[in-house]
Design a protein around this motif. Structure first.
Motif, PDB file in Angstrom:
ATOM      1  N   TRP A 412       0.849  -1.192   0.000  1.00 47.86           N
ATOM      2  CA  TRP A 412       0.000   0.000   0.000  1.00 47.86           C
ATOM      3  C   TRP A 412       0.888   1.247   0.000  1.00 47.86           C
ATOM      4  O   TRP A 412       0.468   2.313  -0.414  1.00 47.86           O
ATOM      5  CB  TRP A 412      -0.858  -0.082   1.260  1.00 47.86           C
ATOM      6  CG  TRP A 412      -1.567   1.106   1.767  1.00 47.86           C
ATOM      7  CD1 TRP A 412      -1.026   2.214   2.346  1.00 47.86           C
ATOM      8  CD2 TRP A 412      -2.985   1.303   1.802  1.00 47.86           C
ATOM      9  NE1 TRP A 412      -2.013   3.083   2.752  1.00 47.86           N
ATOM     10  CE2 TRP A 412      -3.228   2.543   2.423  1.00 47.86           C
ATOM     11  CE3 TRP A 412      -4.072   0.539   1.377  1.00 47.86           C
ATOM     12  CZ2 TRP A 412      -4.509   3.042   2.633  1.00 47.86           C
ATOM     13  CZ3 TRP A 412      -5.339   1.037   1.591  1.00 47.86           C
ATOM     14  CH2 TRP A 412      -5.561   2.266   2.201  1.00 47.86           C
ATOM     15  N   GLU A 413       2.137   1.104   0.459  1.00 43.89           N
ATOM     16  CA  GLU A 413       3.028   2.242   0.649  1.00 43.89           C
ATOM     17  C   GLU A 413       3.756   2.608  -0.641  1.00 43.89           C
ATOM     18  O   GLU A 413       3.932   1.788  -1.537  1.00 43.89           O
ATOM     19  CB  GLU A 413       4.050   1.930   1.744  1.00 43.89           C
ATOM     20  CG  GLU A 413       3.435   1.466   3.056  1.00 43.89           C
ATOM     21  CD  GLU A 413       2.564   2.518   3.725  1.00 43.89           C
ATOM     22  OE1 GLU A 413       2.608   3.693   3.306  1.00 43.89           O
ATOM     23  OE2 GLU A 413       1.850   2.180   4.673  1.00 43.89           O
ATOM     24  N   ALA A 414       4.231   3.856  -0.688  1.00 43.42           N
ATOM     25  CA  ALA A 414       4.839   4.372  -1.915  1.00 43.42           C
ATOM     26  C   ALA A 414       6.361   4.345  -1.900  1.00 43.42           C
ATOM     27  O   ALA A 414       6.987   4.575  -2.929  1.00 43.42           O
ATOM     28  CB  ALA A 414       4.366   5.811  -2.152  1.00 43.42           C
ATOM     29  N   ASP A 415       6.982   4.058  -0.761  1.00 45.70           N
ATOM     30  CA  ASP A 415       8.430   4.254  -0.626  1.00 45.70           C
ATOM     31  C   ASP A 415       9.258   3.472  -1.637  1.00 45.70           C
ATOM     32  O   ASP A 415      10.189   3.985  -2.244  1.00 45.70           O
ATOM     33  CB  ASP A 415       8.875   3.903   0.796  1.00 45.70           C
ATOM     34  CG  ASP A 415       8.594   2.441   1.149  1.00 45.70           C
ATOM     35  OD1 ASP A 415       7.431   2.011   1.002  1.00 45.70           O
ATOM     36  OD2 ASP A 415       9.523   1.739   1.582  1.00 45.70           O
ATOM     37  N   PHE A 416       8.925   2.184  -1.831  1.00 48.17           N
ATOM     38  CA  PHE A 416       9.773   1.349  -2.686  1.00 48.17           C
ATOM     39  C   PHE A 416       9.613   1.693  -4.166  1.00 48.17           C
ATOM     40  O   PHE A 416      10.504   1.406  -4.966  1.00 48.17           O
ATOM     41  CB  PHE A 416       9.507  -0.144  -2.433  1.00 48.17           C
ATOM     42  CG  PHE A 416       8.114  -0.628  -2.746  1.00 48.17           C
ATOM     43  CD1 PHE A 416       7.846  -1.291  -3.936  1.00 48.17           C
ATOM     44  CD2 PHE A 416       7.075  -0.463  -1.838  1.00 48.17           C
ATOM     45  CE1 PHE A 416       6.565  -1.764  -4.219  1.00 48.17           C
ATOM     46  CE2 PHE A 416       5.804  -0.932  -2.115  1.00 48.17           C
ATOM     47  CZ  PHE A 416       5.549  -1.588  -3.310  1.00 48.17           C
ATOM     48  N   VAL A 417       8.508   2.330  -4.519  1.00 48.29           N
ATOM     49  CA  VAL A 417       8.332   2.808  -5.893  1.00 48.29           C
ATOM     50  C   VAL A 417       9.084   4.118  -6.087  1.00 48.29           C
ATOM     51  O   VAL A 417       9.741   4.337  -7.118  1.00 48.29           O
ATOM     52  CB  VAL A 417       6.843   2.988  -6.222  1.00 48.29           C
ATOM     53  CG1 VAL A 417       6.658   3.488  -7.648  1.00 48.29           C
ATOM     54  CG2 VAL A 417       6.092   1.677  -6.029  1.00 48.29           C
TER      55      VAL A 417
END
Length: 725
Positions: A412-417
Motif C-alpha cells: 500500500w506504501e509508496a516508498d519502494f516505488v
C-alpha cells in the motif's frame, strides 16, 4: 516471429479489428467523451473487450496479491453477462483515472468484492441487454425471450444461437436501454467453489510478478539503507563497490518523509524513504556484491539507542498519562459498595510482513514521462507521490499494476516505488530496484506496538456498568478506531489514546487495528465471564442482546443505532451457529469474535503437550453475505489463520541499538506445515450482498487461542507473540 507483450498486442489488435467493449455507455465509466463510433471501428474498454473471434477479455481493475480477486471479479462479470468463464481471458488493468477510486484506486481493507459487486454487475448487465437487442436486429425480430450463456445469445424458442463476437457490428452504443440485473436463480458461477482462474499460470510459472519484469537495457539496483530509522549517512566510500564487475554506478539516496495523503483518502500520515546508497549494476548479483563492500558512516540520530527494554520502559512510564479521549460516552460512575473491578493489560509487539515476494519495482523515467511496473495495492498513490517528486503531470505517469506474491498492506506504501523512480531518473535508464529478504524484515512498515489497559466495573448484580480503556500506541494511522460492540450497552464508557513516537516506521498490516483491539477486547471478555462463573460463549450472546445505549455526545443517534444493532445481530448470528460446535466451558476451547466487513467467530481447540499449548483445530463461523466463491472464502480464512498464528508463535521484531535484530527466516520464523491446525470454515448461507473476507479471519485467532489456554490452565497469555516461559 516477433514477440509482443500484452500492451503491444492490445494496441495492434484494437487497430485491426472491431472490438465490443462493456461499460462505455455509463457516463461515469466512459474513457472518451463521445460514445458514438464509426461502424467497425474499435471501442476502448474499462472492464471487458469482446473480439470478433468471440474472445472475452476481462480487464481486472484490482491488484491480485493471491487473494483470488481475479477469480471473484471474473465470476461476477461472467455470470451477469452470460460469458463462458472457462475461456474468459483476464488481464491486469493499468492504472486509469477513468476507474472510480473505489474500483481501482485501492486494493485493500477487505473491500474489493463488496465494492465491485454492483458496478461490475451493472456494467455486465448493460452489455448483456445490448447484445440481446443486437441479436434481435440480426434475426430481425423482437429479442423478448432471448438469454445469454457461454458467450452466446440464445433463442430457446427457435433453438438457435449466435456468438457475442458475431454481434459486434449490430450493437448500438447510443441506444437507450433499461438495465435489469439477473436474479440469483440464474447464476451459473456465483456461489460455486470454482478453481482459481489463475492457478494454472501460477503453478506453471507463466504468472508474471514484478520480479519477472525485464526490459531492454534495464539495470538493477540494491540499496544499503541506514540500519536505524531516520538515520543519515555522514560519509560514503564507494571505491571498492565501483570495482565490482557489473557495477555501473553508485548513487547516494537522500532520505525524506512525505505526507501519504491521497485524494479522497483520510487520515494522512508520513511515509519514509530511508537514507541510503544505491548500487546500480547490470545484474542483481553484481548490485548485491557491490553493496556488501560499501563503507558508510552513519549518524543514527534520535533512535540510535532504541531497544526492547526502552520500549517496555516507555510503555510502563506512560500508563499514568491521561491521553486523548477518542470515546467518551455516559456518565462517570463512582465506585459503589459491592462493585468489583477487573483490570487487564495486553501487549502487541511490532510485527513484520515478511511477504513471500520481496518488494520490487521497475521504473523508466524520462525527461517528460515515467513508466512504472509494480505489484502495488494503491496505484493512485504512486501517481500522486511521483508527480511532484519528478515534476511530471499525473497524465505523464503510466502505472502497470502487476500481481504480487502477497501484499497485506505493505504494498500500500509508496516508498519502494519512489526509490526506483529516483534511481531511474539518475541512471537515465529503466531500473529494477529490488529488496532482499533482509531489507524487507529490517526496513518494514511494521504493525505498530501497543499496550491496551482496561478497567471494567461489575456491580453487585454482576452487570458491567463501566468500561474505561486506554491505548498506549506507537501507531500513527487509523487511530480513531473505537469499535467495541460490548461497550455499546455499558452505561459509563470511554477510550483514551496515548500516542508515542515510534523508533521504526509503522503502517498497515493485514487486519490493521482490529488485530490489536480484538486481542485485548476478547481476552478481557473471557476474564469478565470467568469472574462471573459463566460460559464465555453464552456470556457473549447474552451481553450482545442487551439494550444499546446511545453515546450522550453522538451527533446522529439513529445512524449509530442502525449500525450498532446491525453489527450485533451479525455477531449473535455467528455465535449462535458457533454454539453448535462449542464443547463447553473448561474443555480446552476458546472463542473470539470480530467484524471487519464480514463477521466471524473463531473457536480454537488447544491441548497441552510437553508443557506447551498446541493448537489442534480452529472452527471458523463466518457471515459474509453472498459467498461469491466459497472455495476462495475458505482459502482466505485458512490463510488468515496461518498469518495470525505466525504472529502468535514467532512474530515480534526485536530492537537493539536502534536496529531490528532479525534478518531472515532463520530468526524471523514462519509457521511450518506440521504446525498448521485442522481448519474448518463454516459459511452462513445468505443472499445479502457480499462482504470482504481478506482480513476478518486474522484478529480472532490470537484471543481465541489465548482463551482456550486460559480455560485449561487458568493463565491467559497477555502479549502477542505469546510468552511460553
Amino acid at each position: 516471429m516477433t514477440k509482443l507483450n500484452r500492451r503491444q498486442f492490445i494496441s495492434i489488435a484494437t487497430q485491426r479489428s472491431g472490438i465490443l467493449a462493456a461499460s462505455l455507455w455509463l457516463p461515469d465509466l466512459m474513457l472518451n467523451g463521445n460514445p458514438a463510433r464509426a461502424e467497425g471501428a474499435p471501442i476502448q474498454s474499462l472492464y471487458v473487450n469482446i473480439h470478433p473471434d468471440n474472445r472475452v477479455v476481462f480487464n481486472l481493475p484490482k491488484q491480485e496479491m493471491g487473494q483470488g480477486i481475479s477469480t471473484g471479479y471474473a465470476m461476477i462479470f461472467a455470470d451477469e453477462l452470460g460469458a463462458d468463464l472457462e475461456h474468459m481471458e483476464i488481464i491486469n488493468a493499468d492504472y486509469s483515472r477513468s476507474f472510480s477510486l473505489a474500483m481501482q484506486g485501492i486494493t485493500g481493507g477487505s473491500s474489493s468484492t463488496s465494492i465491485g459487486w454492483q458496478p461490475l454487475r451493472k456494467a455486465a448487465a448493460e452489455l448483456r441487454i445490448r447484445l440481446l437487442a443486437a441479436a434481435g436486429r440480426y434475426w430481425k425480430e423482437s429479442p423478448d425471450g432471448y438469454t445469454t450463456r457461454g458467450s452466446r445469445v440464445i433463442d430457446p424458442v427457435k433453438n438457435r444461437s449466435i456468438t457475442f463476437g458475431e454481434l459486434i457490428s449490430f450493437v448500438l452504443p447510443e441506444e437507450k436501454i433499461n438495465v435489469v440485473l439477473r436474479p440469483a436463480s440464474e447464476f451459473q458461477y456465483i456461489g460455486k467453489p470454482l478453481p482459481n482462474v489463475r492457478i494454472g499460470a501460477i503453478v506453471s510459472g507463466r504468472h508474471q510478478y514484478g520480479m519477472d519484469v525485464a526490459l531492454p537495457g534495464m539495470l538493477y539496483a540494491s540499496i544499503e539503507r541506514c540500519p536505524v530509522f531516520l538515520g543519515k549517512a555522514t560519509s560514503i566510500d564507494d571505491s571498492a563497490a565501483r570495482k565490482v564487475p557489473g557495477v555501473v554506478d553508485v548513487f547516494p539516496l537522500e532520505g525524506f518523509r512525505r505526507d501519504a495523503a491521497s485524494e479522497n483518502m483520510s487520515p494522512s500520515y508520513l511515509y519514509t524513504v530511508q537514507d541510503g546508497v544505491a548500487v546500480i549494476a547490470t545484474n542483481s548479483w553484481a548490485a548485491i556484491q557491490g553493496r556488501k563492500v560499501l563503507k558508510i558512516n552513519w549518524d543514527y540520530g534520535k533512535h540510535g539507542a532504541a531497544s526492547d527494554q526502552r520500549i517496555n520502559a516507555l510503555l510502563s512510564s506512560s500508563e499514568a498519562k491521561d491521553g486523548r479521549k477518542i470515546l467518551d460516552a455516559g456518565v462517570l460512575r463512582e465506585r459503589q459498595p459491592g462493585d468489583r473491578r477487573i483490570d487487564t493489560s495486553y501487549d502487541i509487539t511490532f510485527q513484520a510482513h515478511a511477504l513471500m515476494e520481496t518488494l520490487n519495482t521497475v521504473c523508466d523515467v524520462k525527461a517528460d514521462s515515467c513508466e512504472v511496473w509494480s505489484g502495488h495495492q494503491f496505484a493512485k498513490r504512486i501517481v500522486e507521490q511521483l508527480s511532484p517528486i519528478l515534476s511530471l503531470s499525473a497524465d505523464r505517469i503510466n502505472v502497470h499494476v502487476l500481481p504480487s506474491g502477497g501484499g497485506s498492506g505493505r504494498r500500500w506504501e509508496a516508498d519502494f516505488v519512489v526509490e526506483a523512480a529516483l534511481i531511474s531518473r539518475h541512471a537515465g535508464k529503466p531500473v529494477k530496484c529490488f529488496w532482499t529478504r533482509e531489507d524487507e524484515i529490517r526496513h518494514d512498515y511494521y504493525h505498530a506496538c501497543e499496550r491496551h489497559l482496561d478497567e471494567v466495573t461489575l456491580d453487585s448484580a454482576g452487570d458491567v456498568v463501566a468500561w474505561h480503556g486506554k491505548r498506549l500506541t506507537f501507531n500513527n494511522v487509523f487511530l480513531e478506531d473505537t469499535w467495541n460492540p460490548y461497550m455499546d450497552s455499558v452505561p459509563s464508557r470511554s477510550l483514551s489514546l496515548v500516542e508515542l513516537e515510534s523508533p521504526v516506521q509503522v503502517g498497515p498490516w493485514r487486519s490493521v487495528n482490529p488485530h490489536r483491539n480484538t486481542f485485548s477486547r476478547e481476552c478481557a471478555v473471557d476474564r469478565i465471564a470467568a469472574a462471573l462463573g459463566q460460559d464465555p460463549l453464552d456470556f457473549r450472546i447474552a451481553w450482545l442482546k442487551k439494550d444499546l445505549i446511545v453515546p450522550s455526545n453522538e451527533k446522529n443517534p439513529s445512524e449509530w443505532l442502525k449500525k450498532a444493532s446491525g453489527d450485533r445481530q451479525a455477531l449473535v448470528r455467528v455465535l449462535e451457529r458457533a454454539r453448535e460446535l462449542w464443547p463447553g466451558k473448561g474443555k480446552g476451547a476458546g472463542v473470539a469474535i470480530t467484524t471487519m466487513h464480514s463477521t466471524c467467530a473463531h473457536i480454537a481447540h488447544v491441548e497441552i503437550m510437553n508443557g506447551r499449548p498446541l493448537l489442534k483445530r480452529v472452527d471458523v463461523i463466518v457471515y459474509c453475505g453472498t459467498a461469491v466463491n466459497p472455495s476462495i472464502v475458505k482459502g482466505q480464512f485458512e490463510g488468515s489463520i496461518v498469518w495470525a498464528l505466525q504472529a502468535v508463535l514467532y512474530g515480534g521484531v526485536h530492537l537493539k541499538d536502534g536496529r531490528v535484530v532479525q534478518s531472515n527466516f532463520n530468526d524471523y520464523k514462519m509457521v511450518r506445515i506440521n504446525e498448521v491446525p485442522e481448519i474448518e470454515v463454516h459459511i452462513i448461507e445468505s443472499n445479502d450482498p457480499p462482504r470482504g473476507t481478506g482480513e476478518p479471519g486474522v484478529p480472532p485467532l490470537a484471543p481465541a487461542m489465548a482463551n482456550a489456554i486460559y480455560s485449561l490452565t487458568g493463565k491467559q497469555p497477555a502479549a502477542i507473540p505469546f510468552d511460553w516461559a
